[in-house]
Design a protein around this motif. Structure first.
Motif, PDB file in Angstrom:
ATOM      1  N   ASP A  46       0.799  -1.373  -0.162  1.00  0.00           N
ATOM      2  CA  ASP A  46       0.295   0.044  -0.122  1.00  0.00           C
ATOM      3  C   ASP A  46       0.819   1.128   0.091  1.00  0.00           C
ATOM      4  O   ASP A  46       2.091   1.041   0.072  1.00  0.00           O
ATOM      5  CB  ASP A  46      -0.828   0.014   1.308  1.00  0.00           C
ATOM      6  CG  ASP A  46      -0.196   0.122   2.498  1.00  0.00           C
ATOM      7  OD1 ASP A  46       0.497   1.105   2.768  1.00  0.00           O
ATOM      8  OD2 ASP A  46      -0.405  -0.977   3.381  1.00  0.00           O
ATOM      9  N   PHE A  48       1.864   3.310   2.032  1.00  0.00           N
ATOM     10  CA  PHE A  48       2.519   3.441   3.518  1.00  0.00           C
ATOM     11  C   PHE A  48       3.284   2.223   3.855  1.00  0.00           C
ATOM     12  O   PHE A  48       3.812   2.236   4.897  1.00  0.00           O
ATOM     13  CB  PHE A  48       1.839   4.004   4.298  1.00  0.00           C
ATOM     14  CG  PHE A  48       1.064   5.334   3.924  1.00  0.00           C
ATOM     15  CD1 PHE A  48       1.900   6.623   4.193  1.00  0.00           C
ATOM     16  CD2 PHE A  48      -0.092   5.286   3.558  1.00  0.00           C
ATOM     17  CE1 PHE A  48       1.356   7.742   3.673  1.00  0.00           C
ATOM     18  CE2 PHE A  48      -0.664   6.609   3.177  1.00  0.00           C
ATOM     19  CZ  PHE A  48       0.030   7.827   3.102  1.00  0.00           C
ATOM     20  N   THR A  49       3.451   1.121   2.916  1.00  0.00           N
ATOM     21  CA  THR A  49       4.393   0.122   3.513  1.00  0.00           C
ATOM     22  C   THR A  49       4.900  -0.594   2.215  1.00  0.00           C
ATOM     23  O   THR A  49       4.483  -0.818   1.230  1.00  0.00           O
ATOM     24  CB  THR A  49       3.158  -1.249   3.972  1.00  0.00           C
ATOM     25  OG1 THR A  49       2.166  -0.601   4.922  1.00  0.00           O
ATOM     26  CG2 THR A  49       3.885  -2.302   4.518  1.00  0.00           C
ATOM     27  N   HIS A 126       7.532   1.013   7.298  1.00  0.00           N
ATOM     28  CA  HIS A 126       6.258   1.682   7.573  1.00  0.00           C
ATOM     29  C   HIS A 126       6.135   3.355   7.406  1.00  0.00           C
ATOM     30  O   HIS A 126       7.059   4.040   8.388  1.00  0.00           O
ATOM     31  CB  HIS A 126       5.773   1.359   9.000  1.00  0.00           C
ATOM     32  CG  HIS A 126       5.567  -0.187   9.162  1.00  0.00           C
ATOM     33  ND1 HIS A 126       4.569  -0.821   8.509  1.00  0.00           N
ATOM     34  CD2 HIS A 126       6.383  -1.017   9.782  1.00  0.00           C
ATOM     35  CE1 HIS A 126       4.592  -2.136   9.140  1.00  0.00           C
ATOM     36  NE2 HIS A 126       5.832  -2.237   9.630  1.00  0.00           N
ATOM     37  N   ARG A 128       5.830   7.134   7.305  1.00  0.00           N
ATOM     38  CA  ARG A 128       5.370   7.877   8.438  1.00  0.00           C
ATOM     39  C   ARG A 128       4.546   8.933   7.383  1.00  0.00           C
ATOM     40  O   ARG A 128       3.064   9.369   7.753  1.00  0.00           O
ATOM     41  CB  ARG A 128       6.221   8.750   9.081  1.00  0.00           C
ATOM     42  CG  ARG A 128       7.000   7.751   9.995  1.00  0.00           C
ATOM     43  CD  ARG A 128       8.083   8.564  11.045  1.00  0.00           C
ATOM     44  NE  ARG A 128       8.393   7.675  12.359  1.00  0.00           N
ATOM     45  CZ  ARG A 128       9.221   8.084  13.087  1.00  0.00           C
ATOM     46  NH1 ARG A 128       9.304   9.310  13.127  1.00  0.00           N
ATOM     47  NH2 ARG A 128       9.830   7.427  14.104  1.00  0.00           N
ATOM     48  N   ARG A 129       5.043   9.495   6.277  1.00  0.00           N
ATOM     49  CA  ARG A 129       4.314  10.517   5.608  1.00  0.00           C
ATOM     50  C   ARG A 129       5.202  10.573   4.295  1.00  0.00           C
ATOM     51  O   ARG A 129       6.412  10.558   4.523  1.00  0.00           O
ATOM     52  CB  ARG A 129       3.968  11.888   6.443  1.00  0.00           C
ATOM     53  CG  ARG A 129       5.381  12.715   6.434  1.00  0.00           C
ATOM     54  CD  ARG A 129       4.954  13.907   7.214  1.00  0.00           C
ATOM     55  NE  ARG A 129       4.206  14.067   8.094  1.00  0.00           N
ATOM     56  CZ  ARG A 129       2.802  14.825   8.442  1.00  0.00           C
ATOM     57  NH1 ARG A 129       2.318  15.398   7.533  1.00  0.00           N
ATOM     58  NH2 ARG A 129       2.209  14.478   9.672  1.00  0.00           N
ATOM     59  N   GLY A 147       0.674   9.537   6.573  1.00  0.00           N
ATOM     60  CA  GLY A 147       0.407   8.062   6.762  1.00  0.00           C
ATOM     61  C   GLY A 147      -0.608   7.711   7.888  1.00  0.00           C
ATOM     62  O   GLY A 147      -0.845   8.727   8.716  1.00  0.00           O
ATOM     63  N   PRO A 148      -1.037   6.647   7.805  1.00  0.00           N
ATOM     64  CA  PRO A 148      -2.075   5.999   8.711  1.00  0.00           C
ATOM     65  C   PRO A 148      -1.624   6.143  10.306  1.00  0.00           C
ATOM     66  O   PRO A 148      -2.489   6.517  11.205  1.00  0.00           O
ATOM     67  CB  PRO A 148      -2.373   4.657   8.368  1.00  0.00           C
ATOM     68  CG  PRO A 148      -1.372   4.333   7.362  1.00  0.00           C
ATOM     69  CD  PRO A 148      -0.771   5.488   6.840  1.00  0.00           C
ATOM     70  N   ARG A 149      -0.120   6.115  10.403  1.00  0.00           N
ATOM     71  CA  ARG A 149       0.508   6.047  11.626  1.00  0.00           C
ATOM     72  C   ARG A 149       0.414   7.475  12.268  1.00  0.00           C
ATOM     73  O   ARG A 149       0.715   7.857  13.331  1.00  0.00           O
ATOM     74  CB  ARG A 149       1.673   5.344  11.700  1.00  0.00           C
ATOM     75  CG  ARG A 149       1.553   3.804  11.633  1.00  0.00           C
ATOM     76  CD  ARG A 149       2.956   3.314  11.614  1.00  0.00           C
ATOM     77  NE  ARG A 149       2.748   1.638  11.432  1.00  0.00           N
ATOM     78  CZ  ARG A 149       3.625   0.817  12.026  1.00  0.00           C
ATOM     79  NH1 ARG A 149       4.713   1.281  12.639  1.00  0.00           N
ATOM     80  NH2 ARG A 149       3.282  -0.359  11.529  1.00  0.00           N
ATOM     81  N   GLN A 150       0.164   8.462  11.231  1.00  0.00           N
ATOM     82  CA  GLN A 150       0.069   9.973  11.663  1.00  0.00           C
ATOM     83  C   GLN A 150      -1.070  10.524  11.859  1.00  0.00           C
ATOM     84  O   GLN A 150      -1.197  11.842  11.844  1.00  0.00           O
ATOM     85  CB  GLN A 150       0.934  10.509  10.684  1.00  0.00           C
ATOM     86  CG  GLN A 150       2.425  10.278  10.613  1.00  0.00           C
ATOM     87  CD  GLN A 150       3.090  10.242  11.794  1.00  0.00           C
ATOM     88  OE1 GLN A 150       3.633  11.432  12.310  1.00  0.00           O
ATOM     89  NE2 GLN A 150       3.961   9.541  12.360  1.00  0.00           N
ATOM     90  N   GLY A 151      -1.992   9.820  11.907  1.00  0.00           N
ATOM     91  CA  GLY A 151      -3.321  10.093  12.067  1.00  0.00           C
ATOM     92  C   GLY A 151      -4.134  10.636  10.800  1.00  0.00           C
ATOM     93  O   GLY A 151      -4.971  11.486  10.851  1.00  0.00           O
ATOM     94  N   SER A 152      -3.434  10.268   9.661  1.00  0.00           N
ATOM     95  CA  SER A 152      -4.093  10.834   8.280  1.00  0.00           C
ATOM     96  C   SER A 152      -5.080  11.878   8.573  1.00  0.00           C
ATOM     97  O   SER A 152      -5.558  12.475   7.709  1.00  0.00           O
ATOM     98  CB  SER A 152      -4.710   9.838   7.518  1.00  0.00           C
ATOM     99  OG  SER A 152      -3.824   8.870   7.023  1.00  0.00           O
TER     100      SER A 152
END
Length: 152
Positions: A46, A48-49, A126, A128-129, A147-152
């Protein structure tokens, strides 16, 4: 002249398109031996991966184990073509978790197969952005896609 900011969707399209158009990236690490940069084949599951393999006894893996925060650049090397920059968290994966990462990598980059015959470790990055730069379309400075780990 009015500048229209691109939407998150437009930035996402550039990120996905650039990832899809490239098989390799520049990867930078930093460990006790100092900073290190090199090239690596990758496959994205995806935006971000990213999956890749690195030499088991190499400086890149040693640095990732000491400091899993890495930087990547996905680019042709020309600043006039869209390019991506990011920081990512490196995760060494093994066993059943590593197999689909390697399969995805071989599907995108068949020429990576010889590297799998030497001692390598499988790594997932992974992101981050992303920072997408597209000079031709006026994205200078680049535009960010969290990215999703940054709270998109």
């Amino acid at each position: 002249m009015t500048t229209v900011e691109p939407t998150a969707e437009a930035v996402g399209d550039v990120v996905r398109g650039t990832l899809s158009a490239h098989k390799s990236m520049f990867l930078a690490t930093a460990g006790s031996a100092g900073p290190w940069a090199g090239g690596a084949y990758f496959a994205d599951t995806d935006p971000f991966t990213l999956g890749l393999v690195v030499e088991r006894t190499g400086r890149t893996l040693a640095a990732m184990r000491e400091n899993p925060l890495v930087s990547v650049v996905v680019s042709t090397g020309s600043p006039m073509q869209p390019f991506l920059q990011a920081q990512a968290d490196a995760e060494v994966v093994t066993g059943e978790v590593a197999e689909p990462v390697r399969e995805t990598l071989v599907a995108k980059v068949p020429e990576v197969r010889p590297f799998l015959a030497i001692p390598v470790e499988t790594v997932r990055l992974h992101v981050r952005r992303w920072r997408a730069t597209d000079v031709v379309n006026g994205w200078l400075p680049g535009r960010e896609l969290p990215g999703p780990r940054q709270g998109s």
